[in-house]
Design an enzyme around this catalytic site. Sequence first.
Site, PDB file in Angstrom:
ATOM      1  N   ASP A 226       0.853  -1.192   0.000  1.00 17.19           N
ATOM      2  CA  ASP A 226       0.000   0.000   0.000  1.00 17.19           C
ATOM      3  C   ASP A 226       0.885   1.237   0.000  1.00 17.19           C
ATOM      4  O   ASP A 226       1.833   1.344   0.792  1.00 17.19           O
ATOM      5  CB  ASP A 226      -0.902  -0.005   1.238  1.00 17.19           C
ATOM      6  CG  ASP A 226      -1.948   1.083   1.185  1.00 17.19           C
ATOM      7  OD1 ASP A 226      -3.035   0.809   0.652  1.00 17.19           O
ATOM      8  OD2 ASP A 226      -1.680   2.193   1.678  1.00 17.19           O
ATOM      9  N   ILE A 227       0.594   2.177  -0.912  1.00 16.09           N
ATOM     10  CA  ILE A 227       1.366   3.425  -0.966  1.00 16.09           C
ATOM     11  C   ILE A 227       1.030   4.271   0.255  1.00 16.09           C
ATOM     12  O   ILE A 227      -0.156   4.517   0.551  1.00 16.09           O
ATOM     13  CB  ILE A 227       1.062   4.207  -2.258  1.00 16.09           C
ATOM     14  CG1 ILE A 227       1.401   3.360  -3.492  1.00 16.09           C
ATOM     15  CG2 ILE A 227       1.845   5.516  -2.295  1.00 16.09           C
ATOM     16  CD1 ILE A 227       1.043   4.022  -4.807  1.00 16.09           C
ATOM     17  N   GLU A 269      -4.656   2.513  -4.385  1.00 15.76           N
ATOM     18  CA  GLU A 269      -3.202   2.540  -4.259  1.00 15.76           C
ATOM     19  C   GLU A 269      -2.687   1.244  -3.636  1.00 15.76           C
ATOM     20  O   GLU A 269      -1.607   1.211  -3.058  1.00 15.76           O
ATOM     21  CB  GLU A 269      -2.758   3.747  -3.409  1.00 15.76           C
ATOM     22  CG  GLU A 269      -3.136   3.687  -1.954  1.00 15.76           C
ATOM     23  CD  GLU A 269      -4.533   4.233  -1.643  1.00 15.76           C
ATOM     24  OE1 GLU A 269      -4.767   4.558  -0.478  1.00 15.76           O
ATOM     25  OE2 GLU A 269      -5.373   4.336  -2.561  1.00 15.76           O
TER      26      GLU A 269
END
Length: 369
Positions: A226-227, A269
């Site tokens: 996950d960004i 994301e």
Amino acid sequence: MATGKQASQAASTPPRANEASGNRRDPAATVVYTMRQLAVAGLPRNYELFYEAITTSNKELSAAISALGSRPCQKDLDEIARKFLHRNDEWQVCEARDSIMDKLSEILSLLRKERSTMETYGKILCETSTGLESRPPLNREFLEKILNVTATATRSTIDSRSAITTTINDRSNELQEMKSTLEKYKRLAETDSLTQLYNRRAFDRTLTGIYDDARGELFGALILVDIDRFKSINDRFGHPVGDRIIQFVANIIRSSAGENAFVARTGGEEFALVVNGYNEDRTARLAEDIREAVHSAPFINFSTGANYGPVTVSLGLCMSSQAQGPDDLYRRADRALYASKAAGRNRVTRASHLEEGGLMKNWLLYRSD
């Protein structure tokens, strides 16, 4: 037959109470009636399109259908559906599959015709042979008759076989083209349009498949990525920049993963890797390689000089042997990811290092009934 204007009226008029009888018009019956009047093929996607036009107040959709007039072609209907119903490429897979089945039916019909032709030819030869074995007077007239019958049957059979062979070759070439088209649409139906990674649907199928064999159960793993603080990236730089950063991170993950990992974008994301053939330490090293590659990458617009970095990712991983099935595997990897977030982000957490408990998200969005 209904005109385009009549079709528009049918499509744009929602069912309403009948003042005389108190009964409500059946929208399904209206859909069927309208499609029959316009000579529209009875395909599920066409029923969906006309149902949407008749039961909603979407005037633009009704006008688009009306503009096609009677006997609209399927291609035009599908274009309208893509525009107004926001369909993906799944229906194209079904359409290509249906076309292949039609071509196969044509080939089977040709083969049956070929069989019938050969049976007729064999019958003629058999009757000719029987006539010769009866030892009739071998005069010129009789021999010419035998030769003419045999020659005519042979020419007819050769011509028929030549035509059938040509047609079968044509259909076979069409089948090959359709097979390529089907494979293309299947790839599109399982591909994320922004990153060109696999999408959530393909991920669900692959994650379930881990437990289909003993090797996958023992040597499979799930890594979730996950960004970090992606909302703030969008808020500061705008969504176009956010999309470019998602693409850039996707490319880093794909190049770092190698051939032993299935890589998908599973959310805005969020990414996932289904890894095969690694033990836990090797899987953790892969996750760490991805984290370091993203952290050290320059996120700079070289044409403007704008610097969007640093960008970091948090990761959580779980081995398939540590879970009871795909739901449990996702739950454990998801807990590990959230542990990375809670510990300050930009780090890798193993599910095996966590105690039981925590949040769970449902991973199987495309569960089959």
